[in-house]
Design a protein around this motif. Structure first.
Motif, PDB file in Angstrom:
ATOM      1  N   ARG A 120       0.853  -1.193   0.000  1.00  0.00           N
ATOM      2  CA  ARG A 120       0.000   0.000   0.000  1.00  0.00           C
ATOM      3  C   ARG A 120       0.890   1.244   0.000  1.00  0.00           C
ATOM      4  NH1 ARG A 120      -2.627   3.561   3.547  1.00  0.00           N
ATOM      5  NH2 ARG A 120      -4.794   4.054   2.966  1.00  0.00           N
ATOM      6  N   LEU A 121       0.568   2.197  -0.870  1.00  0.00           N
ATOM      7  CA  LEU A 121       1.323   3.448  -0.935  1.00  0.00           C
ATOM      8  C   LEU A 121       0.700   4.500  -0.030  1.00  0.00           C
ATOM      9  CD1 LEU A 121       2.115   3.802  -4.745  1.00  0.00           C
ATOM     10  CD2 LEU A 121       3.446   2.688  -2.956  1.00  0.00           C
ATOM     11  N   LEU A 122       1.520   5.482   0.296  1.00  0.00           N
ATOM     12  CA  LEU A 122       1.017   6.592   1.098  1.00  0.00           C
ATOM     13  C   LEU A 122      -0.100   7.323   0.358  1.00  0.00           C
ATOM     14  CD1 LEU A 122       4.299   8.238   2.439  1.00  0.00           C
ATOM     15  CD2 LEU A 122       2.639   6.914   3.751  1.00  0.00           C
ATOM     16  N   PRO A 123      -1.072   7.883   1.082  1.00  0.00           N
ATOM     17  CA  PRO A 123      -2.059   8.755   0.429  1.00  0.00           C
ATOM     18  C   PRO A 123      -1.353   9.930  -0.254  1.00  0.00           C
ATOM     19  CG  PRO A 123      -2.757   8.200   2.672  1.00  0.00           C
ATOM     20  CD  PRO A 123      -1.348   7.713   2.529  1.00  0.00           C
ATOM     21  N   GLN A 124      -1.946  10.409  -1.307  1.00  0.00           N
ATOM     22  CA  GLN A 124      -1.297  11.437  -2.118  1.00  0.00           C
ATOM     23  C   GLN A 124      -0.987  12.696  -1.316  1.00  0.00           C
ATOM     24  OE1 GLN A 124      -3.270  12.097  -5.884  1.00  0.00           O
ATOM     25  NE2 GLN A 124      -3.817   9.938  -6.064  1.00  0.00           N
ATOM     26  N   ARG A 125      -1.921  13.163  -0.491  1.00  0.00           N
ATOM     27  CA  ARG A 125      -1.672  14.394   0.276  1.00  0.00           C
ATOM     28  C   ARG A 125      -0.500  14.220   1.235  1.00  0.00           C
ATOM     29  NH1 ARG A 125      -5.458  18.248  -0.370  1.00  0.00           N
ATOM     30  NH2 ARG A 125      -7.459  17.600  -1.287  1.00  0.00           N
ATOM     31  N   GLN A 126      -0.421  13.058   1.851  1.00  0.00           N
ATOM     32  CA  GLN A 126       0.661  12.815   2.801  1.00  0.00           C
ATOM     33  C   GLN A 126       2.013  12.789   2.087  1.00  0.00           C
ATOM     34  OE1 GLN A 126       0.016   9.341   5.234  1.00  0.00           O
ATOM     35  NE2 GLN A 126       2.053   9.411   6.165  1.00  0.00           N
ATOM     36  N   LEU A 127       2.053  12.133   0.934  1.00  0.00           N
ATOM     37  CA  LEU A 127       3.312  12.088   0.187  1.00  0.00           C
ATOM     38  C   LEU A 127       3.700  13.477  -0.308  1.00  0.00           C
ATOM     39  CD1 LEU A 127       5.551  10.287  -0.907  1.00  0.00           C
ATOM     40  CD2 LEU A 127       4.178   9.925  -2.965  1.00  0.00           C
ATOM     41  N   ALA A 128       2.719  14.259  -0.756  1.00  0.00           N
ATOM     42  CA  ALA A 128       2.998  15.626  -1.215  1.00  0.00           C
ATOM     43  C   ALA A 128       3.580  16.468  -0.096  1.00  0.00           C
ATOM     44  CB  ALA A 128       1.721  16.260  -1.763  1.00  0.00           C
ATOM     45  N   ALA A 129       3.050  16.312   1.101  1.00  0.00           N
ATOM     46  CA  ALA A 129       3.564  17.081   2.235  1.00  0.00           C
ATOM     47  C   ALA A 129       4.996  16.672   2.558  1.00  0.00           C
ATOM     48  CB  ALA A 129       2.651  16.878   3.454  1.00  0.00           C
ATOM     49  N   LEU A 130       5.273  15.370   2.544  1.00  0.00           N
ATOM     50  CA  LEU A 130       6.629  14.895   2.835  1.00  0.00           C
ATOM     51  C   LEU A 130       7.648  15.410   1.812  1.00  0.00           C
ATOM     52  CD1 LEU A 130       5.981  11.186   3.865  1.00  0.00           C
ATOM     53  CD2 LEU A 130       6.862  13.004   5.343  1.00  0.00           C
ATOM     54  N   LEU A 131       7.229  15.443   0.538  1.00  0.00           N
ATOM     55  CA  LEU A 131       8.148  15.862  -0.520  1.00  0.00           C
ATOM     56  C   LEU A 131       8.177  17.376  -0.715  1.00  0.00           C
ATOM     57  CD1 LEU A 131       7.358  13.136  -3.216  1.00  0.00           C
ATOM     58  CD2 LEU A 131       9.395  13.297  -1.789  1.00  0.00           C
ATOM     59  N   GLU A 132       7.263  18.073  -0.043  1.00  0.00           N
ATOM     60  CA  GLU A 132       7.154  19.526  -0.186  1.00  0.00           C
ATOM     61  C   GLU A 132       6.880  19.918  -1.632  1.00  0.00           C
ATOM     62  OE1 GLU A 132      10.697  21.169   1.523  1.00  0.00           O
ATOM     63  OE2 GLU A 132      10.017  20.802   3.574  1.00  0.00           O
ATOM     64  N   VAL A 133       5.932  19.192  -2.239  1.00  0.00           N
ATOM     65  CA  VAL A 133       5.447  19.515  -3.579  1.00  0.00           C
ATOM     66  C   VAL A 133       3.932  19.646  -3.494  1.00  0.00           C
ATOM     67  CG1 VAL A 133       7.329  18.292  -4.720  1.00  0.00           C
ATOM     68  CG2 VAL A 133       5.194  17.076  -4.253  1.00  0.00           C
ATOM     69  N   ASP A 134       3.333  20.212  -4.545  1.00  0.00           N
ATOM     70  CA  ASP A 134       1.883  20.350  -4.495  1.00  0.00           C
ATOM     71  C   ASP A 134       1.209  19.019  -4.810  1.00  0.00           C
ATOM     72  OD1 ASP A 134       1.680  20.118  -7.357  1.00  0.00           O
ATOM     73  OD2 ASP A 134       2.166  22.242  -7.524  1.00  0.00           O
ATOM     74  N   LEU A 135      -0.045  18.934  -4.452  1.00  0.00           N
ATOM     75  CA  LEU A 135      -0.798  17.692  -4.614  1.00  0.00           C
ATOM     76  C   LEU A 135      -0.884  17.268  -6.080  1.00  0.00           C
ATOM     77  CD1 LEU A 135      -2.618  15.461  -3.455  1.00  0.00           C
ATOM     78  CD2 LEU A 135      -4.546  17.054  -3.637  1.00  0.00           C
ATOM     79  N   THR A 136      -0.966  18.264  -6.979  1.00  0.00           N
ATOM     80  CA  THR A 136      -1.067  17.954  -8.414  1.00  0.00           C
ATOM     81  C   THR A 136       0.125  17.137  -8.893  1.00  0.00           C
ATOM     82  OG1 THR A 136      -2.291  19.998  -8.771  1.00  0.00           O
ATOM     83  CG2 THR A 136      -1.327  18.958 -10.711  1.00  0.00           C
ATOM     84  N   THR A 137       1.322  17.444  -8.369  1.00  0.00           N
ATOM     85  CA  THR A 137       2.526  16.718  -8.779  1.00  0.00           C
ATOM     86  C   THR A 137       2.421  15.240  -8.427  1.00  0.00           C
ATOM     87  OG1 THR A 137       3.901  18.685  -8.538  1.00  0.00           O
ATOM     88  CG2 THR A 137       5.026  16.556  -8.480  1.00  0.00           C
ATOM     89  N   VAL A 138       1.953  14.956  -7.218  1.00  0.00           N
ATOM     90  CA  VAL A 138       1.825  13.557  -6.805  1.00  0.00           C
ATOM     91  C   VAL A 138       0.692  12.867  -7.567  1.00  0.00           C
ATOM     92  CG1 VAL A 138       1.380  12.015  -4.848  1.00  0.00           C
ATOM     93  CG2 VAL A 138       2.791  14.062  -4.534  1.00  0.00           C
ATOM     94  N   THR A 139      -0.400  13.601  -7.792  1.00  0.00           N
ATOM     95  CA  THR A 139      -1.502  13.031  -8.570  1.00  0.00           C
ATOM     96  C   THR A 139      -1.033  12.645  -9.973  1.00  0.00           C
ATOM     97  OG1 THR A 139      -3.129  14.337  -7.354  1.00  0.00           O
ATOM     98  CG2 THR A 139      -3.802  13.462  -9.505  1.00  0.00           C
ATOM     99  N   ARG A 140      -0.256  13.530 -10.615  1.00  0.00           N
ATOM    100  CA  ARG A 140       0.275  13.225 -11.945  1.00  0.00           C
ATOM    101  C   ARG A 140       1.225  12.030 -11.885  1.00  0.00           C
ATOM    102  NH1 ARG A 140       2.799  18.154 -15.012  1.00  0.00           N
ATOM    103  NH2 ARG A 140       2.675  16.668 -16.729  1.00  0.00           N
TER     104      ARG A 140
END
Length: 461
Positions: free
Chosen positions: A42-62
């Motif tokens: 199971r992967l991290l939820p997108q918002r959580q991963l975006a926060a960890l990487l300090e990128v916007d949610l759109t980047t992780v969604t893409r």
């Protein structure tokens, strides 16, 4: 130091490593190949991963969307996103090695194919589409060929045309019909590999003639004609494969004059003329009695249409050509020829070609922006000839690119003589997804900035 809060599969994002969403997707794919991630994880939820990487949610969604496109992930509703069981080869190659027309955005190719075949089957006798033909094309096929060649020559007598199952078959038949074993065939030092393959099979020999930034040098051509008495001269004069050079009109006239003076015949293989921006007239317009002109649909429309038109004004030479062609290709496939004819006559071919031309130019602009000072293309056509920095050899770079999942073609594949330019050919049409093509060229650009030593000893094998 690695941030301990980051998942084990994800490296720190590089500032100059290309689009961040692709860095994430590539890292996920690498983790699967290396076994760090396994199907069902199971992967991290997108918002959580975006926060960890300090990128916007759109980047992780893409990034997740790209990973799904590669069949690496699957969504399970409210339960989250999981690593999928592999459905395709995880180390898929970004193929920049094959010259094919890029799929245009504004053309529904599937619909065009269905409509074209429907019209063919409605109007043609299906028995005739599925039986033997003498070869050379039907009257309708040759009329379609004359229409296809109108931009180059204006009105043509369709009786002067022969329909062939592709340009490679046409080249081989011309070699068989017009030369003898042991004859010399003159070509530029970097030329289409299919020529070399045909020459080797038929026991002829290629002699390389010097070329410059305008193509084959007339003085060197005339000298080689007088010295070697060649059976043929082979030229690919518009957006040449591989160098992308277009021979200007004044030089085409010079080459035509040499052909007349030396009584040598020229095979003018011109697959990219219709893709070029304001190309000069074909050499055949200046010496029609000396030149055999080939135009294929494979490079302007789609490789699946194995149809080429050969302009041979002399009746006896057309017959010799057909005899040679029938020795290894009895006929073109009637269904494909009928589809090509339908598309040319109803305007579908022009619409598709306009879309291919537009898409190719857009991809050239992309390559120019990414490769910056290294890009030296014409801005149209299907490929770029990229001369390499001195610390790379073309063979080394091809191996290094292959190790990173990118296929390119080194200069050695095009060499007709003993030496070759230190360069690679990058083809822009084989990758359907423009974003994936962009990522491949960016990765190649980063590779060019590195040195072979960073890859270890394997590149010197």
């Amino acid at each position: 130091m690695r941030d301990e809060n980051l998942p084990g599969w994800l490296p720190r994002l590089a500032a100059h490593g290309g689009p961040r969403f692709l860095q994430i997707a590539d890292a996920l794919q690498a983790a699967l190949v290396e076994g760090v991630l396994k199907p069902g994880d199971r992967l991290l939820p997108q918002r959580q991963l975006a926060a960890l990487l300090e990128v916007d949610l759109t980047t992780v969604t893409r990034a997740y969307d790209e990973a799904r496109r590669r069949n690496l992930l699957e969504g399970r509703g409210a339960r989250g996103t999981y690593v999928a069981a592999p459905k395709v080869e995880l180390t898929s190659i970004i193929d920049l090695s094959m010259n094919t027309p890029p799929p245009p955005d504004d053309v529904d190719f599937d619909d065009m194919l269905k409509q074209g075949l429907s019209q063919v089957l409605m109007r043609a006798d299906t028995n005739l589409l599925m039986t033997y033909h003498l070869g050379g094309g039907s009257d309708s096929d040759r009329k379609a060929g004359a229409k296809w060649l109108e931009p180059m020559f204006g009105h043509l007598d369709s009786g002067q045309l022969v329909v062939c199952p592709g340009a490679q078959a046409a080249i081989a038949a011309l070699i068989l019909a017009l030369t003898e074993p042991g004859d010399a065939i003159l070509a530029e030092a970097a030329s289409y590999p299919g020529l070399r393959a045909a020459v080797a099979q038929f026991d002829r020999r290629i002699i390389a003639v010097e070329a410059d930034e305008c193509g084959m040098v007339p003085e060197m051509l005339e000298q080689a004609c007088r010295l070697h008495k060649p059976g043929l001269v082979y030229l690919n004069p518009t957006l040449q494969n591989p160098t992308a050079v277009t021979i200007p009109e004044h030089r085409r006239r010079q080459i035509a004059g040499i052909a007349k003076r030396c009584q040598v015949r020229i095979v003018e293989d011109d697959p990219y003329w219709l893709l070029a921006n304001s190309p000069p007239p074909p050499i055949a317009t200046f010496a029609p009695e000396q030149v055999y002109y080939i135009s294929t649909l494979s490079k302007c429309l789609t490789p699946g249409l194995r149809v080429a038109f050969v302009l041979i004004p002399d009746l006896q030479e057309r017959e010799r050509f057909l005899v040679a062609l029938r020795s290894f290709a009895l006929m073109d496939a009637p269904l494909m020829a009928a589809l090509a004819t339908q598309w040319i006559l109803d305007g579908s071919a022009d619409r598709l070609m306009d879309g291919v031309r537009k898409e190719a130019r857009l991809r050239h602009r992309m390559a120019r922006d990414i490769l910056a000072g290294r890009y030296d293309g014409a801005g149209d056509g299907l490929h770029v000839w990229l001369e390499l920095p001195g610390y790379w050899s073309s063979a080394q770079l091809a191996r290094a690119a292959g190790s990173e999942g990118i296929a390119v073609t080194p200069a050695e594949a095009f060499a007709t003589g003993s030496g070759s330019v230190n360069a690679i050919r990058i083809s822009l049409g084989c990758i359907k997804d423009r974003r994936r093509l962009q990522a491949g060229i960016q990765r190649l650009s980063h590779l060019l900035a590195r040195r072979p030593e960073s890859f270890g000893a394997d590149l010197n094998m």
